[in-house]
Design an enzyme around this catalytic site. Structure first.
Site, PDB file in Angstrom:
ATOM      1  N   GLU A 162       0.793  -1.243   0.000  1.00 15.71           N
ATOM      2  CA  GLU A 162       0.000   0.000   0.000  1.00 15.71           C
ATOM      3  C   GLU A 162       0.825   1.294   0.000  1.00 15.71           C
ATOM      4  O   GLU A 162       0.622   2.163   0.845  1.00 15.71           O
ATOM      5  CB  GLU A 162      -0.959  -0.008   1.203  1.00 15.71           C
ATOM      6  CG  GLU A 162      -1.873  -1.217   1.216  1.00 15.71           C
ATOM      7  CD  GLU A 162      -2.792  -1.257   2.430  1.00 15.71           C
ATOM      8  OE1 GLU A 162      -2.705  -0.372   3.295  1.00 15.71           O
ATOM      9  OE2 GLU A 162      -3.618  -2.188   2.515  1.00 15.71           O
ATOM     10  N   GLU A 267      -5.869 -11.051  -1.239  1.00 12.80           N
ATOM     11  CA  GLU A 267      -6.695 -10.883  -0.026  1.00 12.80           C
ATOM     12  C   GLU A 267      -8.171 -10.878  -0.402  1.00 12.80           C
ATOM     13  O   GLU A 267      -8.924  -9.972  -0.029  1.00 12.80           O
ATOM     14  CB  GLU A 267      -6.323  -9.578   0.691  1.00 12.80           C
ATOM     15  CG  GLU A 267      -4.849  -9.459   0.990  1.00 12.80           C
ATOM     16  CD  GLU A 267      -4.469  -8.217   1.799  1.00 12.80           C
ATOM     17  OE1 GLU A 267      -5.360  -7.556   2.356  1.00 12.80           O
ATOM     18  OE2 GLU A 267      -3.267  -7.933   1.874  1.00 12.80           O
TER      19      GLU A 267
HETATM   20  C1  XIL Z   1      -6.115  -6.700   8.389  1.00 13.94           C
HETATM   21  C2  XIL Z   1      -6.389  -7.891   9.296  1.00 13.94           C
HETATM   22  O1  XIL Z   1      -7.247  -8.786   8.631  1.00 13.94           O
HETATM   23  C3  XIL Z   1      -7.023  -7.422  10.595  1.00 13.94           C
HETATM   24  O2  XIL Z   1      -7.138  -8.499  11.508  1.00 13.94           O
HETATM   25  C4  XIL Z   1      -6.178  -6.313  11.226  1.00 13.94           C
HETATM   26  O3  XIL Z   1      -6.835  -5.812  12.359  1.00 13.94           O
HETATM   27  C5  XIL Z   1      -5.927  -5.195  10.231  1.00 13.94           C
HETATM   28  O4  XIL Z   1      -5.338  -5.738   9.056  1.00 13.94           O
HETATM   29  N1  XIL Z   1      -4.847  -4.957   3.780  1.00 13.94           N
HETATM   30  C6  XIL Z   1      -3.818  -5.772   4.215  1.00 13.94           C
HETATM   31  C7  XIL Z   1      -4.043  -6.666   5.363  1.00 13.94           C
HETATM   32  O5  XIL Z   1      -2.761  -5.824   3.575  1.00 13.94           O
HETATM   33  O6  XIL Z   1      -2.879  -6.864   6.126  1.00 13.94           O
HETATM   34  C8  XIL Z   1      -5.160  -6.172   6.259  1.00 13.94           C
HETATM   35  O7  XIL Z   1      -5.397  -7.153   7.258  1.00 13.94           O
HETATM   36  C9  XIL Z   1      -6.408  -5.886   5.431  1.00 13.94           C
HETATM   37  C10 XIL Z   1      -6.134  -4.818   4.393  1.00 13.94           C
END
Ligand code: XIL
Length: 379
Positions: A162, A267
């Site tokens: 990001e 994701e």
């Molecule tokens: C999220 C997790 O799922 C949560 O448990 C945590 O509180 C915050 O992070 N983008 C990403 C992930 O790259 O690491 C994030 O994961 C979701 C958005």
């Protein structure tokens, strides 16, 4: 033929045919077992899941069972992030990450490291750094320590997570404030040095947006021009029933693959809950506390209506049809969680909701969307 011999013969014939039936049965059983996401998409792309502490410490035995049956890749949902793995300048915490890697190795899985450099879930001690040389040395030490430890064990790294704004420009962070976009090149080069064989990924959300897509294209080109190794763009894929459009996603798959890199969907989840405040990203610091407890924002606390199950299934079919169409360009599709009850979308961006974004329900059972995908001949 004496009676004895006749009886013996009959017994022999009967046991032979029983044996064959058994074989058939056991064949049937095996083929039943083979019905799984990873088998269904074998030859197209890997199927992964983000896992949490309860999988890593093996307390969630049903979760582990599902993981082994359905998935051939894992990503750590949180435990490898900077604040957990490198909480103080001079101390690393590798207990949980070692167990995570061991779990993947035992099961012959493709192991992802998430992530090396990210402005969120960062350790507090990093934020006050103002000097570019100091930041460069901190980044080098961090990346080298972690990536070398898991050299040859972690298959792919989300090297930088990001780094871009929605318009494709460089996001302001402690890394860009100190080093400009130089931190990207440093991070990728350092990761490649620590483990030359690992797949190196730039990972971000909303990459379907034309301006952000163009930003990633510029970012990848610059890395390549400067001799840094980058193997994949990771598209996070936190999507909803309504968007993004399949066409926008497809345009990004094509644009990135034209750079000579692969694409992974890192994701994947599809929220079914209302989002009336035009939030369309996945910035983890966004939270809408004022909506907590508002029943309008949590319409399905006791189960998903059939009409929405159908929509979810249709949406995922469109998504997987697209993935299958471009399977040569895609290396992996990872779901952000194993089953609905464990999804971050129950608590983000509003706490305490009941969401249904994945393929398995809160009882670890396959949902309609799973059965529909598995029975479609789409790979
Ligand atoms: C999220 C997790 O799922 C949560 O448990 C945590 O509180 C915050 O992070 N983008 C990403 C992930 O790259 O690491 C994030 O994961 C979701 C958005």
């Amino acid at each position: 033929m004496t009676y004895k011999i006749r009886v013996l013969l009959i017994v022999f014939v009967l046991s032979l045919s029983a044996c064959q039936t058994n074989n058939k049965d056991s064949k049937k059983d095996t083929s039943k077992e083979e019905v799984s996401l990873k088998e269904h998409f074998k030859g197209s792309f890997l199927i992964g899941a983000a896992i949490n502490d309860s999988h890593i410490d093996r307390s969630d035995s049903l979760g582990i069972q599902l993981l082994k049956k359905e998935f051939n890749s894992i990503t750590p949902e949180n435990i490898m992030k900077w604040m957990y793995v490198h909480p103080e300048k001079d101390s690393y915490f590798f207990d949980t990450t070692d167990k995570y890697v061991a779990l993947g190795q035992e099961n012959g899985m493709y192991i992802v490291g998430h992530n090396l450099v990210w402005h969120s879930q960062l350790a507090d001690w990093v934020n006050p750094i103002k000097d570019s040389l100091e930041m460069a040395s901190v980044l080098k030490e961090h990346i080298n320590t972690i990536a070398s430890r898991y050299k040859g064990k972690i298959d792919a790294w989300d090297v930088v997570n990001e780094a871009l704004n929605e318009d494709g420009t460089l996001r302001e962070s402690v890394f860009s404030n100190t080093m400009g976009d130089g931190f990207l090149e440093l991070a990728f080069k350092e990761a490649a040095k620590a483990d030359p064989d690992a797949t190196l990924i730039y990972n971000d959300y909303n990459l379907w947006k034309p301006e952000k897509r163009d930003g990633v294209v510029r970012l990848v080109k610059k890395l390549q021009d400067n001799g840094a190794k980058i193997d994949e763009v990771g598209i996070q894929a936190h999507w909803s029933l309504e968007g993004p459009s399949i066409e926008d996603i497809e345009n990004s798959i094509i644009a990135f693959s034209e750079l000579g890199v692969k694409i992974s969907f890192t994701e994947l989840d599809v929220t079914v809950l209302p989002n009336p405040w035009e939030l369309d990203g996945a910035a983890v610091n966004q939270n809408y506390d004022e909506f907590e407890g508002d029943p309008k924002m949590n319409p399905y606390p006791n189960g998903l209506p059939d009409s929405v199950k159908l929509k979810l299934s249709k949406r995922y079919q469109d998504i997987f049809n697209l993935f299958t169409k471009h399977k040569e360009k895609i290396s992996r599709v990872t779901f952000w969680g194993v089953q609905d009850g464990q999804s971050w979308l129950n608590n983000w961006p509003i706490n305490g909701r009941t969401n249904y974004p994945l393929f398995f329900d809160r009882n670890y059972q396959p949902k309609k969307v799973y059965t529909d995908i598995i029975s479609a001949k789409n790979n």
